[in-house]
Design a protein around this motif. Structure first.
Motif, PDB file in Angstrom:
ATOM      1  N   LEU A 155       0.841  -1.190   0.000  1.00 48.58           N
ATOM      2  CA  LEU A 155       0.000   0.000   0.000  1.00 48.58           C
ATOM      3  C   LEU A 155       0.879   1.244   0.000  1.00 48.58           C
ATOM      4  N   THR A 156       0.413   2.252  -0.705  1.00 51.54           N
ATOM      5  CA  THR A 156       1.110   3.533  -0.777  1.00 51.54           C
ATOM      6  C   THR A 156       0.135   4.643  -0.430  1.00 51.54           C
ATOM      7  N   CYS A 157       0.603   5.615   0.316  1.00 51.85           N
ATOM      8  CA  CYS A 157      -0.221   6.774   0.664  1.00 51.85           C
ATOM      9  C   CYS A 157       0.612   8.032   0.467  1.00 51.85           C
ATOM     10  N   ALA A 158       0.146   8.891  -0.417  1.00 50.08           N
ATOM     11  CA  ALA A 158       0.849  10.140  -0.705  1.00 50.08           C
ATOM     12  C   ALA A 158       0.046  11.320  -0.191  1.00 50.08           C
ATOM     13  N   ALA A 159       0.704  12.171   0.568  1.00 51.79           N
ATOM     14  CA  ALA A 159       0.080  13.384   1.083  1.00 51.79           C
ATOM     15  C   ALA A 159       0.439  14.550   0.169  1.00 51.79           C
ATOM     16  N   SER A 160      -0.552  15.388  -0.120  1.00 54.75           N
ATOM     17  CA  SER A 160      -0.304  16.548  -0.979  1.00 54.75           C
ATOM     18  C   SER A 160      -1.114  17.733  -0.470  1.00 54.75           C
ATOM     19  N   GLY A 161      -0.662  18.923  -0.831  1.00 54.17           N
ATOM     20  CA  GLY A 161      -1.332  20.132  -0.392  1.00 54.17           C
ATOM     21  C   GLY A 161      -0.341  21.073   0.257  1.00 54.17           C
ATOM     22  N   SER A 162      -0.848  22.000   1.017  1.00 49.54           N
ATOM     23  CA  SER A 162       0.002  23.020   1.632  1.00 49.54           C
ATOM     24  C   SER A 162       0.619  22.500   2.931  1.00 49.54           C
ATOM     25  N   ILE A 163       1.501  21.531   2.780  1.00 49.48           N
ATOM     26  CA  ILE A 163       2.102  20.853   3.926  1.00 49.48           C
ATOM     27  C   ILE A 163       3.404  21.537   4.310  1.00 49.48           C
ATOM     28  N   PHE A 164       3.511  21.922   5.568  1.00 52.29           N
ATOM     29  CA  PHE A 164       4.757  22.474   6.068  1.00 52.29           C
ATOM     30  C   PHE A 164       5.612  21.379   6.692  1.00 52.29           C
ATOM     31  N   ASP A 166       8.905   7.966   2.898  1.00 48.49           N
ATOM     32  CA  ASP A 166       9.835   8.805   2.143  1.00 48.49           C
ATOM     33  C   ASP A 166       9.456  10.237   2.467  1.00 48.49           C
ATOM     34  N   ASN A 167      10.211  10.872   3.342  1.00 48.68           N
ATOM     35  CA  ASN A 167       9.865  12.224   3.795  1.00 48.68           C
ATOM     36  C   ASN A 167       9.917  13.240   2.660  1.00 48.68           C
ATOM     37  N   ALA A 168      10.807  13.039   1.722  1.00 47.51           N
ATOM     38  CA  ALA A 168      10.918  13.983   0.603  1.00 47.51           C
ATOM     39  C   ALA A 168       9.680  13.946  -0.280  1.00 47.51           C
ATOM     40  N   LYS A 169       8.995  12.799  -0.299  1.00 48.25           N
ATOM     41  CA  LYS A 169       7.798  12.636  -1.133  1.00 48.25           C
ATOM     42  C   LYS A 169       6.513  12.689  -0.316  1.00 48.25           C
ATOM     43  N   ASN A 170       6.624  12.918   0.998  1.00 51.66           N
ATOM     44  CA  ASN A 170       5.437  12.926   1.874  1.00 51.66           C
ATOM     45  C   ASN A 170       4.606  11.666   1.676  1.00 51.66           C
ATOM     46  N   THR A 171       5.280  10.543   1.628  1.00 52.52           N
ATOM     47  CA  THR A 171       4.638   9.268   1.302  1.00 52.52           C
ATOM     48  C   THR A 171       4.974   8.218   2.350  1.00 52.52           C
ATOM     49  N   VAL A 194     -10.744  -2.653   5.186  1.00 58.12           N
ATOM     50  CA  VAL A 194     -10.428  -1.399   4.516  1.00 58.12           C
ATOM     51  C   VAL A 194      -9.263  -0.767   5.276  1.00 58.12           C
ATOM     52  N   TYR A 195      -8.216  -0.435   4.559  1.00 57.63           N
ATOM     53  CA  TYR A 195      -7.011   0.135   5.160  1.00 57.63           C
ATOM     54  C   TYR A 195      -6.995   1.645   4.928  1.00 57.63           C
ATOM     55  N   TYR A 196      -6.776   2.369   6.017  1.00 58.81           N
ATOM     56  CA  TYR A 196      -6.773   3.833   5.971  1.00 58.81           C
ATOM     57  C   TYR A 196      -5.396   4.369   6.339  1.00 58.81           C
ATOM     58  N   CYS A 197      -4.966   5.330   5.571  1.00 60.89           N
ATOM     59  CA  CYS A 197      -3.727   6.041   5.862  1.00 60.89           C
ATOM     60  C   CYS A 197      -4.052   7.250   6.733  1.00 60.89           C
ATOM     61  N   THR A 198      -3.146   7.580   7.625  1.00 56.11           N
ATOM     62  CA  THR A 198      -3.308   8.777   8.433  1.00 56.11           C
ATOM     63  C   THR A 198      -1.978   9.490   8.565  1.00 56.11           C
ATOM     64  N   ALA A 199      -2.046  10.804   8.711  1.00 56.71           N
ATOM     65  CA  ALA A 199      -0.833  11.597   8.873  1.00 56.71           C
ATOM     66  C   ALA A 199      -1.140  12.794   9.757  1.00 56.71           C
ATOM     67  N   ARG A 200      -0.219  13.099  10.645  1.00 54.75           N
ATOM     68  CA  ARG A 200      -0.341  14.282  11.508  1.00 54.75           C
ATOM     69  C   ARG A 200       0.476  15.392  10.861  1.00 54.75           C
ATOM     70  N   CYS A 201      -0.228  16.400  10.345  1.00 55.06           N
ATOM     71  CA  CYS A 201       0.401  17.399   9.489  1.00 55.06           C
ATOM     72  C   CYS A 201       0.239  18.816  10.040  1.00 55.06           C
ATOM     73  N   LEU A 202       1.277  19.593   9.781  1.00 57.67           N
ATOM     74  CA  LEU A 202       1.244  21.034  10.040  1.00 57.67           C
ATOM     75  C   LEU A 202       1.180  21.706   8.677  1.00 57.67           C
ATOM     76  N   THR A 203       0.113  22.439   8.443  1.00 53.47           N
ATOM     77  CA  THR A 203      -0.031  23.110   7.152  1.00 53.47           C
ATOM     78  C   THR A 203       0.376  24.573   7.269  1.00 53.47           C
ATOM     79  N   TYR A 204       0.689  25.162   6.142  1.00 50.82           N
ATOM     80  CA  TYR A 204       1.048  26.577   6.122  1.00 50.82           C
ATOM     81  C   TYR A 204      -0.135  27.407   6.623  1.00 50.82           C
TER      82      TYR A 204
END
Length: 121
Positions: A20-29, A72-77, A92-102
């Motif tokens: 499984l792969t999970c990619a985070a995208s958006g205004s991620i700081f 992969d921190n460089a790819k937010n994945t 059902v498998y869910y990805c989660t991430a604790r993110c700080l956005t701009y």
């Protein structure tokens, strides 16, 4: 707007493997912990594996030795390599991430839409 998009689910026979792969995208700081949860029919959502930004991982007892989480921190994945799959891994498998956005002053938890994993002969 921040999104987590999971890919890699599907159907496999017992003993098989999936990644499984999970990619985070958006205004991620910054991203702190990333992880995978799963929810089987009629059951509560449970933690499968979690990994810190520094690479420290922890696993549910039921998947130790079979699943490996990495990121992969460089790819937010974040990835979940699942080997020796069993019918009881069906969920059902869910990805989660604790993110700080701009523009935000704190970390929030974000979730993907989920991907189905079915282990059956």
């Amino acid at each position: 707007q921040l999104q987590l998009v999971e890919t890699g689910g599907g159907a496999v026979q017992p003993g098989g493997s999936l990644r499984l792969t999970c990619a985070a995208s958006g205004s991620i700081f910054s991203i702190n912990n990333m992880g995978w949860y799963r929810q089987a029919p009629g059951k509560q959502r449970e933690l499968v594996a979690q990994i810190t930004s520094g690479g420290s991982a922890n696993y549910a007892d039921s998947v130790k030795g079979r699943f490996t989480i990495s990121r992969d921190n460089a790819k937010n994945t974040v990835y979940l390599q699942m080997n020796s799959l069993k019918p009881e891994d069906t969920a059902v498998y869910y990805c989660t991430a604790r993110c700080l956005t701009y523009g935000s002053g704190w970390f929030d938890d974000y979730w993907g839409q989920g991907t189905q994993v079915t282990v059956s002969s």
